[in-house]
Design a protein around this motif. Sequence first.
Motif, PDB file in Angstrom:
ATOM      1  N   GLU A  90       2.220   1.722  -3.413  1.00 53.75           N
ATOM      2  CA  GLU A  90       1.127   2.155  -4.284  1.00 53.75           C
ATOM      3  C   GLU A  90       0.935   3.679  -4.206  1.00 53.75           C
ATOM      4  OE1 GLU A  90      -3.069   0.799  -3.623  1.00 53.75           O
ATOM      5  OE2 GLU A  90      -2.203  -1.062  -4.394  1.00 53.75           O
ATOM      6  N   LYS A  91       1.027   4.215  -3.015  1.00 56.16           N
ATOM      7  CA  LYS A  91       0.838   5.647  -2.801  1.00 56.16           C
ATOM      8  C   LYS A  91       1.971   6.473  -3.392  1.00 56.16           C
ATOM      9  CE  LYS A  91      -2.015   5.465   1.301  1.00 56.16           C
ATOM     10  NZ  LYS A  91      -2.195   5.892   2.683  1.00 56.16           N
ATOM     11  N   ARG A  92       3.166   5.897  -3.454  1.00 56.81           N
ATOM     12  CA  ARG A  92       4.325   6.621  -3.967  1.00 56.81           C
ATOM     13  C   ARG A  92       4.251   6.833  -5.472  1.00 56.81           C
ATOM     14  NH1 ARG A  92       9.777   4.162  -1.997  1.00 56.81           N
ATOM     15  NH2 ARG A  92      10.537   6.234  -2.440  1.00 56.81           N
ATOM     16  N   THR A  93       3.530   5.965  -6.164  1.00 56.97           N
ATOM     17  CA  THR A  93       3.465   6.070  -7.624  1.00 56.97           C
ATOM     18  C   THR A  93       2.276   6.861  -8.098  1.00 56.97           C
ATOM     19  OG1 THR A  93       2.302   3.972  -7.778  1.00 56.97           O
ATOM     20  CG2 THR A  93       4.694   3.933  -8.004  1.00 56.97           C
ATOM     21  N   LYS A 101       0.825  -1.203   0.000  1.00 58.28           N
ATOM     22  CA  LYS A 101       0.000   0.000   0.000  1.00 58.28           C
ATOM     23  C   LYS A 101       0.871   1.269   0.000  1.00 58.28           C
ATOM     24  CE  LYS A 101      -4.093  -1.760   0.075  1.00 58.28           C
ATOM     25  NZ  LYS A 101      -5.039  -1.579  -0.987  1.00 58.28           N
ATOM     26  N   MET A 102       1.969   1.241   0.729  1.00 55.09           N
ATOM     27  CA  MET A 102       2.857   2.402   0.769  1.00 55.09           C
ATOM     28  C   MET A 102       3.508   2.621  -0.601  1.00 55.09           C
ATOM     29  SD  MET A 102       2.345   3.648   3.665  1.00 55.09           S
ATOM     30  CE  MET A 102       3.561   4.922   3.718  1.00 55.09           C
TER      31      MET A 102
END
Length: 53
Positions: A50-53, A47-48
């Motif tokens: 995923e948020k970075r992209t 999830k982390m």
Amino acid sequence: MAKVLGSFAMAEQLRTSDRRAWQRNRLNATPRKCLGGKTPIEMFRAKMLEKRT
């Protein structure tokens, strides 16, 4: 939970703060059926990322 109790003898030798960290790490490293066989740590990292992209 049975795995945690099975390793209780090792946890008894740790200080309280170390024991809590050991239990937390042990539980987070246990695969969950509701997560599709992944560990909570794996899901959190996914999830982390995923948020970075």
